[in-house]
Structures are given as structure tokens and as C-alpha cells.
Design a protein around this motif. Structure first.
Motif, short mmCIF file in Angstrom:
data_model
loop_
_atom_site.label_atom_id
_atom_site.label_comp_id
_atom_site.label_asym_id
_atom_site.label_seq_id
_atom_site.Cartn_x
_atom_site.Cartn_y
_atom_site.Cartn_z
N UNK A 146 -0.30 59.50 -99.33
CA UNK A 146 -0.62 59.65 -97.91
C UNK A 146 -2.05 59.26 -97.54
N UNK A 147 -2.94 59.13 -98.49
CA UNK A 147 -4.34 58.82 -98.20
C UNK A 147 -4.71 57.43 -98.70
N UNK A 148 -5.51 56.73 -97.90
CA UNK A 148 -5.95 55.38 -98.26
C UNK A 148 -7.40 55.19 -97.87
N UNK A 149 -8.06 54.28 -98.55
CA UNK A 149 -9.37 53.80 -98.14
C UNK A 149 -9.11 52.52 -97.38
N UNK A 150 -9.54 52.45 -96.12
CA UNK A 150 -9.22 51.31 -95.25
C UNK A 150 -10.47 50.63 -94.75
N UNK A 151 -10.41 49.32 -94.71
CA UNK A 151 -11.45 48.49 -94.09
C UNK A 151 -10.73 47.59 -93.10
N UNK B 17 -2.82 53.46 -105.88
CA UNK B 17 -3.30 52.15 -106.29
C UNK B 17 -2.70 50.99 -105.53
N UNK B 18 -1.77 51.25 -104.62
CA UNK B 18 -1.17 50.17 -103.84
C UNK B 18 -2.23 49.55 -102.93
N UNK B 19 -2.26 48.24 -102.90
CA UNK B 19 -3.14 47.52 -101.97
C UNK B 19 -2.24 46.79 -100.98
N UNK C 272 -6.20 50.68 -99.63
CA UNK C 272 -5.85 51.01 -101.01
C UNK C 272 -5.44 52.47 -101.02
N UNK C 273 -4.24 52.75 -101.51
CA UNK C 273 -3.77 54.14 -101.59
C UNK C 273 -4.60 54.88 -102.62
N UNK C 274 -5.20 56.00 -102.21
CA UNK C 274 -6.15 56.72 -103.08
C UNK C 274 -5.70 58.13 -103.43
N UNK D 197 1.33 46.41 -106.21
CA UNK D 197 2.12 47.64 -106.28
C UNK D 197 1.32 48.72 -106.98
N UNK D 198 1.45 49.93 -106.48
CA UNK D 198 0.78 51.07 -107.09
C UNK D 198 1.40 51.42 -108.43
N UNK D 199 0.78 52.36 -109.14
CA UNK D 199 1.21 52.67 -110.50
C UNK D 199 1.83 54.05 -110.66
#
Length: 190
Positions: free
Chosen positions: A109-114, A74-76, A102-104, A59-61
Motif C-alpha cells: 500500500x505504500x510507495x515512494x513517488x516522484x 519492490x514493484x516499480x 516504487x512499492x516500499x 515486478x516486486x519480489x
């Protein structure tokens, strides 16, 4: 002296002809669409359902709350979503997209995705891997960083765009634009 000049002219003429012939034989970027084995454009649809095909594992912070399109900073989350040939979930399955994000951003609305996109479609089998930023409500481009099977050595990008963000399952359009050597150098930069 006339023999040397005549030989030099003949040599210059032959060099010019071989240069022109070599230039004509070298593929240009405009001819890449004619060679079907060197480029591929493909559109598929990704269907993601929270707590069925996608799960939040951390969970994000802070920031936005959880909704169809947002998660706290911070949500993964991890996902393994079917890819279909049409926007309808009942259409033929052509592969799967699996990975993590990972929500950045604080707006959620933005995430780093692999992700690894595994395909068995149109006689092609293998996978492409992408790594990049994702915007949950706008189109986003992800560079291809690797491939296997029929997609080995491919370069290019995958563009994801939201199609339907309502309900328990969200749908994204996934457009793959792939290029193989020697055409990879002509791949457009999104």
C-alpha cells in the motif's frame, strides 16, 4: 539641555512612526489570501488505468499481490495520467501527472513517488514537481520540490486522496496548495 532632549524626543517619535508604518506595510500571514498572485489552491482529478496510462516495469519480489490498490514490495511502475477538472474522466483535461513509484511496504500500500504535474489551466501554464510517500487507499501529502513556467519558485504541497478505486481505472483527487515568495514562508506544513 532642553534642545537635546527635545531633539531626542522628536527623533524617537519619528522612529516610532516609521516603525509602525513599516509594520503596517509588511504583509502578514493572514493577508496572504487577499493577494491572489501569491497563493493558489487548485483541485484536479487523476485517472490511472493499468496497462494503458500506468505500467509495471519491474515486478516486486514479496508481500501483497497485484490488485487495484496493491503491488508487491519492490514493484516499480511508471505513469502518465490525465488530470481533469471534475472526477468524471470525460470532463475537461487541465494537465497531466507523470512519474514513477516504487512499492516500499510489504502490504503493497505504500510507495515512494516522484512526479511532474504539468498544467495548462485557469490561465496558468507550467509544472510542479513532487517527491514523497504515497498511500494507495488514504490521503497522502507530497511536498513540492520545484516548478517551471508560472509555477517557478512555488513551494507548498500536493495532497492526493482516493476517489474511486473500483474498476479498471482508479481516480484520485489532487489538491495543490502553492505559495510564492514572500508568502512561501507561511505555507502550512501538512
Amino acid at each position: 539641555m532642553a534642545t537635546v532632549t527635545g531633539s531626542a524626543s522628536l527623533l524617537l517619535c519619528l522612529m516610532t512612526i516609521s516603525f509602525v508604518a513599516a509594520a503596517a506595510a509588511t504583509p502578514s500571514p493572514s493577508k496572504k489570501s487577499e493577494d491572489h498572485g501569491k497563493t493558489l489552491s487548485l483541485t484536479l482529478y487523476q485517472h490511472e488505468t493499468i496497462n494503458k496510462t500506468a505500467y509495471m516495469v519491474v515486478d516486486g519480489v514479496a508481500g501483497a499481490g497485484v490488485s487495484q490498490t496493491t503491488t508487491p514490495f519492490g514493484t516499480i511502475y511508471v505513469f502518465r495520467d490525465n488530470l481533469t477538472v471534475h472526477a468524471d474522466r470525460a470532463s475537461a483535461v487541465a494537465g497531466v501527472a507523470e512519474g514513477s513509484s516504487v512499492t516500499t511496504s510489504l502490504d503493497g500500500l505504500l510507495s515512494l513517488s516522484a512526479a511532474k504535474i504539468t498544467l495548462d489551466h485557469r490561465g496558468r501554464r507550467g509544472s510542479v514537481s513532487v517527491l514523497g510517500g504515497t498511500h494507495n487507499t488514504k490521503p497522502a501529502d507530497h511536498p513540492v520540490v520545484g516548478g517551471t513556467g508560472d509555477f517557478a519558485y512555488a513551494l507548498g504541497y500536493v495532497r492526493t486522496s482516493p476517489v474511486d478505486l473500483r474498476g479498471s481505472t482508479v481516480t484520485y483527487k489532487m489538491e495543490l496548495s502553492l505559495y510564492w515568495p514572500p508568502y512561501a514562508q507561511y505555507a502550512p506544513t501538512p
